[in-house]
Design an enzyme around this catalytic site. Structure first.
Site, PDB file in Angstrom:
ATOM      1  N   ASP A 181       0.815  -1.213   0.000  1.00 22.93           N
ATOM      2  CA  ASP A 181       0.000   0.000   0.000  1.00 22.93           C
ATOM      3  C   ASP A 181       0.849   1.263   0.000  1.00 22.93           C
ATOM      4  OD1 ASP A 181      -2.044  -1.839   0.238  1.00 22.93           O
ATOM      5  OD2 ASP A 181      -3.179  -0.610   1.643  1.00 22.93           O
ATOM      6  N   CYS A 201       5.495  -2.401   8.367  1.00 23.86           N
ATOM      7  CA  CYS A 201       5.881  -1.099   8.923  1.00 23.86           C
ATOM      8  C   CYS A 201       5.651  -1.045  10.429  1.00 23.86           C
ATOM      9  CB  CYS A 201       5.132   0.014   8.217  1.00 23.86           C
ATOM     10  SG  CYS A 201       5.586   0.161   6.475  1.00 23.86           S
ATOM     11  N   SER A 239      -5.015   4.939   5.673  1.00 19.83           N
ATOM     12  CA  SER A 239      -3.916   4.064   6.036  1.00 19.83           C
ATOM     13  C   SER A 239      -3.906   3.912   7.546  1.00 19.83           C
ATOM     14  CB  SER A 239      -2.595   4.680   5.571  1.00 19.83           C
ATOM     15  OG  SER A 239      -1.508   4.118   6.266  1.00 19.83           O
ATOM     16  N   CYS A 249       1.226  -8.264   5.255  1.00 18.41           N
ATOM     17  CA  CYS A 249       0.849  -6.860   5.055  1.00 18.41           C
ATOM     18  C   CYS A 249      -0.635  -6.652   4.782  1.00 18.41           C
ATOM     19  CB  CYS A 249       1.737  -6.241   3.992  1.00 18.41           C
ATOM     20  SG  CYS A 249       3.419  -5.946   4.636  1.00 18.41           S
ATOM     21  N   ASP A 250      -0.966  -5.420   4.422  1.00 19.30           N
ATOM     22  CA  ASP A 250      -2.295  -4.845   4.601  1.00 19.30           C
ATOM     23  C   ASP A 250      -3.481  -5.685   4.121  1.00 19.30           C
ATOM     24  OD1 ASP A 250      -0.587  -2.873   5.383  1.00 19.30           O
ATOM     25  OD2 ASP A 250      -1.680  -1.260   4.445  1.00 19.30           O
ATOM     26  N   LYS A 251      -3.493  -6.119   2.867  1.00 23.83           N
ATOM     27  CA  LYS A 251      -4.666  -6.841   2.359  1.00 23.83           C
ATOM     28  C   LYS A 251      -4.443  -8.348   2.320  1.00 23.83           C
ATOM     29  CE  LYS A 251      -6.329  -2.880   1.929  1.00 23.83           C
ATOM     30  NZ  LYS A 251      -5.120  -2.265   2.478  1.00 23.83           N
ATOM     31  N   GLU A 259      -6.861   4.742   0.075  1.00 23.89           N
ATOM     32  CA  GLU A 259      -6.435   5.295   1.357  1.00 23.89           C
ATOM     33  C   GLU A 259      -6.093   6.767   1.180  1.00 23.89           C
ATOM     34  OE1 GLU A 259      -4.614   1.432   3.663  1.00 23.89           O
ATOM     35  OE2 GLU A 259      -3.214   2.844   2.751  1.00 23.89           O
TER      36      GLU A 259
END
Length: 613
Positions: free
Chosen positions: A81, A195, A517, A122-124, A491
């Site tokens: 992202d 992150c 985010s 990570c995100d998704k 985002e």
């Protein structure tokens, strides 16, 4: 007694062809009859949170085979992202969640796998795999790649901790010199891993622990630390135990829908609120609950947000603490322990360890256990060495952070605030609700009223903010950025970041039908539902309209009469619910996604009613 799914492809003369192909992958005569376990990896060189996963699938596979299973690895896609942000690439991020869920279903069902180990980060990726797990309902364990070490640099004779968001803010601040901006950029992301703050990736990896689908430490133990290797080894061993419990002992408690029950989803949401997690987690929990037919919705989230205090404050809500500090304070188990002592945890819910949370807390909560091994585990810390290698260091803190009065994790009595870290707001501008990360909102603006400055896209908002069109006291409205309207529900990290860099971080509000985010803080309200493209009232806002926000009372309202709203709606119905003069290329793949996307209050999942009849 349930039959192994894999028997469909491994038994009977009519499956001679399938067996021939299995043999070509390395399966031997004596292996037929063993459970086939999918190792669902997500290695990619595009994403720092996944760059170190290449060999970890085979690490898990070896343990599966040593424990009596057949391991077969495949990969999913994984979008970063942060790299996709600020341009057309962000349109693809949320839709990739659905592709990941579908690809896992396709591979597992096409090859009749019996169980899964999901290697996410990570995100998704974690949400997509979680959705697939609840959909398939076969034994599963999650093991993530782990968080990145916090960046560090020296400014004004002080060593400060950094993360990705610091690099973005400094890069956009005209008062910051090129030299200082570059110094922070080079220091912000020092290692492999997700992150380092409580952004979406780490929030979701923590939530898989609370759901009971991963092992202690999954959400907080650093990617670089040698201790993390044991989580992968144990995942390979435990998945065989879970698989045999279900297929050979008819023990349905080994299935994800019987672990991640409504009580478990409430535990996960309580954790999210207590730690001030990313607002994206709301989308993903709602989506996963629907896949598992769990009765969990925005009403539950709203109810819980009024009960659960803010017990753990982590970047981006503070610079003091990052994920390495959460781990030192006891990790997810430490936060759940405090929730349990406050009477806010369903402690009879079970986990993949086969324990209730009451039993698991007794063993792994640093405030309860006498185990030196557990305490040593939670002292795992950063090395401060730039690397892309997993398990590359064995540094430890000298002491644990067990200060529950002023430390990273606190008791209910010593909470950062008695109001939790997330809140659901409702009103005439968001009839089905919207979400704000209260953990990142300054107390001075918990109540805020200001004139709307309306933008029809993120790009226009960025240009307007940097061009001086937004001033202190304004409410920035960014619409037609929802799942359908974007499409893809981008985002809004760049608009919120640029508000900060322009000195407006505590002087403005932002409302959008898009999302944020996990790195966002400030009075940033997202997921306005229904979205503008679905006829939501956010599409009726005009320049200068007053918008009143009241977080303590959970309300948000457009200060316009009902008659005026009705007249505007009739006008918009005639025009069609679409942005004015927006130039944006939308691919066929994204149009297909938009054609079935629901608003954020439904988790932005596909509208199943469009497939009926």
């Amino acid at each position: 007694m349930p039959k192994y799914r894999s028997a469909t492809t491994t038994h009977g003369r009519n499956m001679a062809g399938a067996r021939a192909l299995w043999r070509a992958t390395g399966v031997k005569d004596e292996d037929f009859g063993k459970p086939i376990i999918a190792v669902v990896n997500s290695f990619t060189q595009f994403v720092p949170g996944h760059v170190h996963l290449k060999d970890l699938g085979q690490l898990v596979a070896r343990e599966i085979e040593a424990a009596g299973g057949i391991a077969k690895e495949f990969n999913t896609i994984a979008v970063d992202d942060g790299i996709a942000m600020g341009h057309g690439g962000m349109l693809y991020s949320l839709p990739s969640r659905e592709l990941i869920a579908d690809s896992v279903e396709y591979m597992v069902n096409a090859h009749c796998a019996d169980a899964m180990v999901c290697i996410s980060n990570c995100d998704k990726i974690t949400p997509g795999m979680l959705m697939a797990s609840m959909r398939l309902n076969i034994p599963v364990i999650f093991v993530s790649g782990g968080p990145m070490e916090a960046g560090k640099t020296k400014l004004s004779d002080q060593i400060i901790k950094l993360d990705l968001v610091d690099a973005m803010i400094q890069g956009a601040d005209p008062k910051v010199s090129d030299e200082q901006s570059e110094q922070i950029e080079r220091s912000a992301c020092p290692t492999c891993g997700s992150c380092s703050g409580m952004f979406t990736a780490n929030s979701m990896n923590c939530l898989t622990e609370a759901l009971g689908l991963s092992q202690p430490g999954n959400g907080s133990l650093l990617a670089t630390h040698a201790d993390r290797k044991q989580l992968f080894i144990s995942a390979g061993q435990r998945i065989v135990e879970l698989t045999k419990r279900y297929y050979e002992q008819d023990d349905e408690s080994a299935l994800p829908r019987n672990i991640a029950t409504k009580a478990a989803f409430e535990n996960a949401m309580a954790l999210d609120i207590a730690m001030g997690g990313s607002t994206n987690t709301v989308l993903h929990l709602l989506a996963a609950a629907q896949e598992g037919e769990v009765d969990f919705d925005m009403t539950d989230i709203d109810r819980m947000s009024r009960m659960v205090p803010h017990l753990c404050k982590v970047a981006p809500s503070t610079q003091k603490y990052h994920m390495e500090d959460v781990h030192r304070a006891g990790g997810v188990v430490g936060i759940l322990g405090e929730l349990n002592r406050a009477g806010l945890l369903h402690n009879q819910s079970k986990t993949v360890l086969g324990l209730t949370w009451e039993e698991q807390l007794a063993q792994y909560d640093i405030m309860l256990t006498d185990s030196e091994e557990v305490k040593r585990f939670y002292r795992a810390g950063p090395a401060g060495i730039r690397t892309t290698q997993a398990f590359s260091q064995d540094c430890r803190w000298d002491t644990l952070d067990d200060d529950r009065a002023q430390g990273c994790i606190r008791t209910k009595e010593n909470a950062f605030s008695q109001d939790g870290g997330l809140a659901v707001l409702k009103g005439n501008i968001a009839l089905d609700g919207c979400i704000v990360k209260t953990a990142g909102v300054d107390e001075s603006i918990l109540k805020f009223t200001g004139p709307a400055v309306v933008f029809e896209s993120q790009e226009d908002a960025v240009e307007g903010i940097l061009g001086g069109k937004v001033k202190a006291g304004d409410v920035v409205v960014i619409r037609y950025e929802g799942p359908k309207g974007g499409p893809g529900m981008q985002e809004m990290l760049y608009p919120t970041t640029y508000l900060k860099s322009m000195g407006l971080g505590k002087a403005c509000a932002l409302l959008t039908d898009g999302r944020f985010s996990g790195g966002t803080s400030g009075l940033s309200i997202g997921h306005a539902s229904p979205e503008a493209a679905n006829g939501g009232a956010i599409g009726l806002v005009k320049q200068g309209d007053l918008i009143a926000i009241d977080i303590p009372n959970r309300t948000i309202s457009l200060q316009v009469s009902d008659q005026e709203m009705a007249e505007r709606r009739a006008e918009q119905d005639a025009l069609g619910w679409k942005p004015v003069s927006r130039q944006r290329e939308v691919s066929f793949a994204l149009k297909a996604y938009a054609s079935m996307a629901t608003s954020a209050d439904k988790g932005a999942v596909r509208d199943k009613s469009k497939l009926e009849g």
